[in-house]
Design a protein around this motif. Structure first.
Motif, mmCIF file in Angstrom:
data_model
loop_
_atom_site.group_PDB
_atom_site.id
_atom_site.type_symbol
_atom_site.label_atom_id
_atom_site.label_comp_id
_atom_site.label_asym_id
_atom_site.label_seq_id
_atom_site.Cartn_x
_atom_site.Cartn_y
_atom_site.Cartn_z
ATOM 1 N N LYS A 154 34.589 44.729 -58.267
ATOM 2 C CA LYS A 154 34.783 43.718 -59.305
ATOM 3 C C LYS A 154 34.449 42.315 -58.819
ATOM 4 O O LYS A 154 33.797 41.534 -59.505
ATOM 5 C CB LYS A 154 36.228 43.769 -59.810
ATOM 6 C CG LYS A 154 36.555 44.999 -60.643
ATOM 7 C CD LYS A 154 38.014 44.994 -61.088
ATOM 8 C CE LYS A 154 38.327 46.227 -61.922
ATOM 9 N NZ LYS A 154 39.755 46.272 -62.332
ATOM 10 N N GLN A 175 32.477 54.270 -62.291
ATOM 11 C CA GLN A 175 33.812 53.691 -62.453
ATOM 12 C C GLN A 175 34.451 53.396 -61.102
ATOM 13 O O GLN A 175 35.154 52.398 -60.931
ATOM 14 C CB GLN A 175 34.684 54.635 -63.274
ATOM 15 C CG GLN A 175 34.251 54.738 -64.730
ATOM 16 C CD GLN A 175 34.986 55.812 -65.497
ATOM 17 O OE1 GLN A 175 35.487 56.778 -64.924
ATOM 18 N NE2 GLN A 175 35.053 55.666 -66.812
ATOM 19 N N LYS A 176 34.194 54.262 -60.112
ATOM 20 C CA LYS A 176 34.751 54.056 -58.782
ATOM 21 C C LYS A 176 34.159 52.791 -58.144
ATOM 22 O O LYS A 176 34.877 51.958 -57.585
ATOM 23 C CB LYS A 176 34.474 55.265 -57.900
ATOM 24 C CG LYS A 176 35.033 55.132 -56.486
ATOM 25 C CD LYS A 176 34.765 56.381 -55.655
ATOM 26 C CE LYS A 176 35.600 57.544 -56.150
ATOM 27 N NZ LYS A 176 35.510 58.706 -55.217
ATOM 28 N N TYR A 177 32.834 52.625 -58.247
ATOM 29 C CA TYR A 177 32.197 51.438 -57.684
ATOM 30 C C TYR A 177 32.612 50.176 -58.447
ATOM 31 O O TYR A 177 32.775 49.103 -57.857
ATOM 32 C CB TYR A 177 30.682 51.593 -57.684
ATOM 33 C CG TYR A 177 30.172 52.411 -56.522
ATOM 34 C CD1 TYR A 177 30.376 51.999 -55.211
ATOM 35 C CD2 TYR A 177 29.487 53.605 -56.734
ATOM 36 C CE1 TYR A 177 29.924 52.756 -54.140
ATOM 37 C CE2 TYR A 177 29.028 54.362 -55.673
ATOM 38 C CZ TYR A 177 29.248 53.930 -54.376
ATOM 39 O OH TYR A 177 28.797 54.682 -53.314
ATOM 40 N N LEU A 178 32.790 50.303 -59.750
ATOM 41 C CA LEU A 178 33.260 49.153 -60.527
ATOM 42 C C LEU A 178 34.648 48.716 -60.069
ATOM 43 O O LEU A 178 34.934 47.522 -59.944
ATOM 44 C CB LEU A 178 33.306 49.499 -62.015
ATOM 45 C CG LEU A 178 32.029 49.312 -62.817
ATOM 46 C CD1 LEU A 178 32.252 49.757 -64.253
ATOM 47 C CD2 LEU A 178 31.559 47.864 -62.786
ATOM 48 N N GLN A 179 35.508 49.685 -59.822
ATOM 49 C CA GLN A 179 36.871 49.375 -59.399
ATOM 50 C C GLN A 179 36.884 48.613 -58.085
ATOM 51 O O GLN A 179 37.644 47.659 -57.909
ATOM 52 C CB GLN A 179 37.668 50.678 -59.261
ATOM 53 C CG GLN A 179 39.114 50.472 -58.784
ATOM 54 C CD GLN A 179 39.850 51.785 -58.607
ATOM 55 O OE1 GLN A 179 39.297 52.858 -58.867
ATOM 56 N NE2 GLN A 179 41.076 51.720 -58.155
ATOM 57 N N HIS A 180 36.034 49.014 -57.144
ATOM 58 C CA HIS A 180 36.024 48.375 -55.826
ATOM 59 C C HIS A 180 35.083 47.181 -55.759
ATOM 60 O O HIS A 180 35.138 46.418 -54.792
ATOM 61 C CB HIS A 180 35.620 49.398 -54.758
ATOM 62 C CG HIS A 180 36.671 50.426 -54.495
ATOM 63 N ND1 HIS A 180 37.648 50.266 -53.535
ATOM 64 C CD2 HIS A 180 36.907 51.625 -55.076
ATOM 65 C CE1 HIS A 180 38.433 51.325 -53.540
ATOM 66 N NE2 HIS A 180 38.010 52.169 -54.456
ATOM 67 N N ALA A 193 34.692 51.962 -51.617
ATOM 68 C CA ALA A 193 34.658 52.941 -52.700
ATOM 69 C C ALA A 193 34.425 54.357 -52.212
ATOM 70 O O ALA A 193 34.537 55.303 -52.993
ATOM 71 C CB ALA A 193 33.559 52.561 -53.699
ATOM 72 N N LYS A 198 31.938 59.005 -63.172
ATOM 73 C CA LYS A 198 33.039 58.872 -62.223
ATOM 74 C C LYS A 198 32.662 57.966 -61.062
ATOM 75 O O LYS A 198 33.454 57.121 -60.633
ATOM 76 C CB LYS A 198 33.459 60.253 -61.704
ATOM 77 C CG LYS A 198 34.091 61.145 -62.772
ATOM 78 C CD LYS A 198 34.454 62.509 -62.199
ATOM 79 C CE LYS A 198 35.059 63.402 -63.275
ATOM 80 N NZ LYS A 198 35.372 64.761 -62.742
ATOM 81 N N TRP A 251 32.542 45.918 -50.188
ATOM 82 C CA TRP A 251 33.113 46.484 -51.405
ATOM 83 C C TRP A 251 32.559 47.883 -51.683
ATOM 84 O O TRP A 251 33.253 48.734 -52.226
ATOM 85 C CB TRP A 251 32.882 45.560 -52.590
ATOM 86 C CG TRP A 251 31.467 45.448 -53.055
ATOM 87 C CD1 TRP A 251 30.510 44.593 -52.600
ATOM 88 C CD2 TRP A 251 30.851 46.189 -54.109
ATOM 89 N NE1 TRP A 251 29.347 44.769 -53.283
ATOM 90 C CE2 TRP A 251 29.521 45.727 -54.224
ATOM 91 C CE3 TRP A 251 31.288 47.195 -54.960
ATOM 92 C CZ2 TRP A 251 28.626 46.238 -55.162
ATOM 93 C CZ3 TRP A 251 30.400 47.707 -55.898
ATOM 94 C CH2 TRP A 251 29.092 47.219 -55.986
#
Length: 305
Positions: free
Chosen positions: A200, A193-198, A79, A190, A75
């Motif tokens: 989850k 948020q990018k790591y959170l998106q990938h 990202a 930024k 994951w």
């Protein structure tokens, strides 16, 4: 890590850092890096190490032995772009070189001997449940604070007297302010948020599994009941043995919570009992993933005559 931070280190000259990174509280998330350089490396301790974390999950790693930045986990790889590791590797090789130079500079600054010394740098960002944010950038030497950037006042704050000259110089340097401010107030969020998106799936709560067993105690007349709690995330968990429904915290031993190696955690709780006891013993645990306490009872068929 942004390339601008490499510039930050190069311009600063003398750098150092404090203790451990901040973990995310319930409902919040954190993204941070922690760099460590040592003057006396060994087989188990590389001269330079850099690690990145998303909450308590390691996402990136570099050390002076491998000399390459590697994402940790699929994951995290999702990202970043295809050239990310190559670019990061070059940047961190620069950090490694500068850490060696700055360890020598700090030794002169503190009039240190040839004993082993440590140089550290930590920076990161937090996104709280209520939407508020916070960033930090800290430097230290031998586990003691040296200087840090205060996001509220947007100034560098020195801790020991040796850092006051550095503090004055940095507070007068507009370029350093722009670098630190831009990273902590813009770039860092930024990346989080990018790591959170990938990530989850990796950051979702995972309920614990339990296994209760018994074995002869080191005291011949007793039996040790062991409750293994594993495969849970996040790491905060409460485990206690119950005797006829009553908690026995004073009678039990706890191993502490340790990583399982797959992003989840595990722990053990034990209690010594009389093997012929007819009391009901139950392992009870509390975790954020559970709607109620999870319990695993001792199987009385394990009783010894």
């Amino acid at each position: 890590m942004a390339p601008e931070l490499v510039v930050l280190l190069l311009v600063m000259g003398v750098v150092a850092i404090p203790g451990a990174g901040a973990g995310a509280r319930a409902g919040s998330h954190s993204y941070w890096y922690f760099y460590t350089g040592v003057s006396d490396p060994s087989l188990d301790v590389p001269a330079f190490t850099a690690v990145g974390y998303m909450d308590d999950q390691k996402i990136l790693h570099y050390d002076s032995e491998t000399r390459r930045q590697e994402p940790c986990g699929n994951w995290a790889q999702g990202a970043v772009g295809p050239d990310f590791c190559d670019n990061e590797t070059r940047s961190l090789q620069g950090w490694q070189q500068e850490f060696g130079v700055n360890l020598g500079t700090l030794r002169q600054c503190y009039n240190q001997t040839d004993e082993s010394h440590t140089l550290q740098f930590m920076y990161g960002f937090e996104l709280h449940e209520d939407g508020s944010t916070g960033g930090y950038m800290q430097f230290g030497s031998d586990g003691e604070d040296f200087i840090s950037y205060d996001l509220g006042t947007r100034t560098w704050i020195a801790v020991p007297a040796q850092a006051q000259i550095t503090q004055r110089r940095w507070n007068e340097d507009k370029i350093l302010f722009q670098i630190a401010r831009a990273y902590l107030e813009e770039s860092c969020i930024k990346w989080l948020q990018k790591y959170l998106q990938h990530g989850k799936a990796a950051l979702l709560s995972k309920p614990p599994k339990t296994q209760v067993s018994d074995r002869p105690s080191s005291q011949d007349v007793l039996t040790t009941l062991s409750c293994r709690v594993h495969c849970f995330y996040p790491k905060e968990v409460a485990v206690v043995w119950l005797k006829n429904g009553e908690a026995q915290p004073q009678e039990m031993s706890h191993s502490g919570v340790i990583p399982s190696g797959d992003g989840t955690y595990q722990t053990w709780a034990t209690i010594n009992i009389n093997p012929s006891s007819n009391h009901d013993y139950t392992c009870s645990m509390e975790h954020v993933s559970l709607g109620e306490h999870l319990q695993a009872a001792r199987d009385k068929s394990m009783m010894r005559e």
